[in-house]
Write an enzyme that holds these catalytic residues in place. Structure first.
Site, PDB file in Angstrom:
ATOM      1  N   HIS A  66      -4.429  -0.534   3.838  1.00 55.04           N
ATOM      2  CA  HIS A  66      -3.503   0.597   3.697  1.00 55.04           C
ATOM      3  C   HIS A  66      -2.635   0.483   2.457  1.00 55.04           C
ATOM      4  O   HIS A  66      -1.899   1.423   2.123  1.00 55.04           O
ATOM      5  CB  HIS A  66      -2.651   0.782   4.965  1.00 55.04           C
ATOM      6  CG  HIS A  66      -1.500  -0.162   5.083  1.00 55.04           C
ATOM      7  ND1 HIS A  66      -1.527  -1.274   5.887  1.00 55.04           N
ATOM      8  CD2 HIS A  66      -0.291  -0.159   4.496  1.00 55.04           C
ATOM      9  CE1 HIS A  66      -0.373  -1.905   5.787  1.00 55.04           C
ATOM     10  NE2 HIS A  66       0.389  -1.255   4.949  1.00 55.04           N
ATOM     11  N   ASP A 113      -7.741  -3.397   8.821  1.00 55.14           N
ATOM     12  CA  ASP A 113      -6.822  -3.160   7.702  1.00 55.14           C
ATOM     13  C   ASP A 113      -6.886  -4.325   6.713  1.00 55.14           C
ATOM     14  O   ASP A 113      -5.951  -5.101   6.573  1.00 55.14           O
ATOM     15  CB  ASP A 113      -5.402  -2.978   8.280  1.00 55.14           C
ATOM     16  CG  ASP A 113      -4.429  -2.416   7.259  1.00 55.14           C
ATOM     17  OD1 ASP A 113      -4.857  -2.038   6.154  1.00 55.14           O
ATOM     18  OD2 ASP A 113      -3.220  -2.371   7.586  1.00 55.14           O
ATOM     19  N   GLY A 202       7.147  -2.995   2.477  1.00 58.49           N
ATOM     20  CA  GLY A 202       6.993  -3.795   1.262  1.00 58.49           C
ATOM     21  C   GLY A 202       6.393  -5.150   1.524  1.00 58.49           C
ATOM     22  O   GLY A 202       6.007  -5.854   0.587  1.00 58.49           O
ATOM     23  N   SER A 204       3.782  -5.498   3.674  1.00 54.56           N
ATOM     24  CA  SER A 204       2.377  -5.277   4.018  1.00 54.56           C
ATOM     25  C   SER A 204       1.450  -6.042   3.097  1.00 54.56           C
ATOM     26  O   SER A 204       1.717  -6.148   1.894  1.00 54.56           O
ATOM     27  CB  SER A 204       2.037  -3.796   3.858  1.00 54.56           C
ATOM     28  OG  SER A 204       2.434  -3.089   4.974  1.00 54.56           O
ATOM     29  N   GLY A 205       0.361  -6.497   3.637  1.00 53.77           N
ATOM     30  CA  GLY A 205      -0.642  -7.171   2.829  1.00 53.77           C
ATOM     31  C   GLY A 205      -0.405  -8.663   2.689  1.00 53.77           C
ATOM     32  O   GLY A 205      -1.320  -9.400   2.332  1.00 53.77           O
TER      33      GLY A 205
END
Ligand SMILES: *[C@@H]1O[C@H](CO)[C@@H](O)[C@H](O)[C@H]1NC(C)=O
Length: 251
Positions: A66, A113, A202, A204-205
């Protein structure tokens, strides 16, 4: 507001209308010791941080699918601590050569994801840059294990993102309990964790780190990230090993 930012907002709205929102800071965290997590990557668009990521080999960064919804171009900043210092010693900006989004990624259910970025060129191992190991087999992390998360995201749902890398501890929540709290929204390709800290927009990932292994990828949580009533959800890396292997080759 410019047209571009309106378009961007429109692209983000589907997420915001969920009971879940995508986590694009660290809550209840502390500043990480500079470069103590040399695998951390800041993924940037036009020089601004958009998501976290982590190096899994000299050429690949793992992050959340995402984090790149509309074919945008991401730049990977390796070896960073303070993002406000554009000439930070030990940090390197690298272009992305190719993007590998998981074929089963679904923006509505946020399933699978996971996104791999192949860097243009190889990252050089140094005091500030190194890669992280990921699980070798599809195994579950025991509930109540204490792991950690790190990121440059918001430090509160209405606070700005952090310039310096923050980190916090987070506790794994049993699948069943999490599934109940999320009203059966979860798939077997997800891991839940909550408290004493968490992630926010912020982050995420970025990686969910248990021991010395990245086991999850920050995926989604509640809009109000300060004191969530539901666990945060991470993409479960061990559920994607054959796919990861097909792209990275080894691992
Ligand atoms: C942060 O700490 C407060 C006070 O202990 C707690 O209520 C809150 O749930 C914590 N937030 C997260 C995300 O764990």
């Amino acid at each position: 507001m410019t047209l571009i930012s309106l378009l961007l907002l429109a692209a983000l709205l589907p997420y915001l209308s969920h009971s879940a929102s995508v986590n694009v800071g660290i809550i209840n965290g502390t500043e990480a010791k500079p470069h103590s997590r040399p695998y951390m990557v800041s993924l940037q668009k036009h020089g601004s941080h958009v998501c976290g990521g982590f190096l899994v080999s000299e050429e690949f960064v793992m992050t959340a699918a995402h984090c790149r919804e509309n074919e945008g171009i991401l730049t990977a900043v390796l070896g960073a601590h303070d993002l406000s210092n554009k000439q930070e010693k030990g940090s390197v900006r690298m272009e992305v050569e190719s993007y590998y989004r998981h074929p089963n990624y679904n923006a509505d259910t946020v399933d699978s994801d996971i996104l791999l970025l192949k860097l243009r060129g190889k990252a050089k191992q140094s005091q500030t840059v190194n890669w992280m190991s990921i699980p070798k087999t599809n195994e579950d992390i025991k509930a109540n294990s204490v792991c950690s998360v790190a990121g440059w995201g918001r430090t509160g749902s209405s606070k700005p993102t952090s310039k310096r890398l923050m980190e916090t501890k987070i506790t794994i929540v049993a699948e069943k309990e999490c599934q109940k709290l999320w009203k059966n929204f979860l798939t077997p390709r997800m891991i839940c964790a909550l408290h004493p800290g968490g992630t926010c927009k912020g982050d995420s990932g970025g990686p969910l780190v248990c021991g010395n292994t990245a086991v999850g990828i920050v995926s989604f949580g509640q809009d109000k990230c300060d004191a969530p009533t539901k666990p945060e959800v991470f993409a479960k890396i061990s559920a994607f090993l054959p796919w990861i292997k097909s792209i990275i080759g080894k691992v």
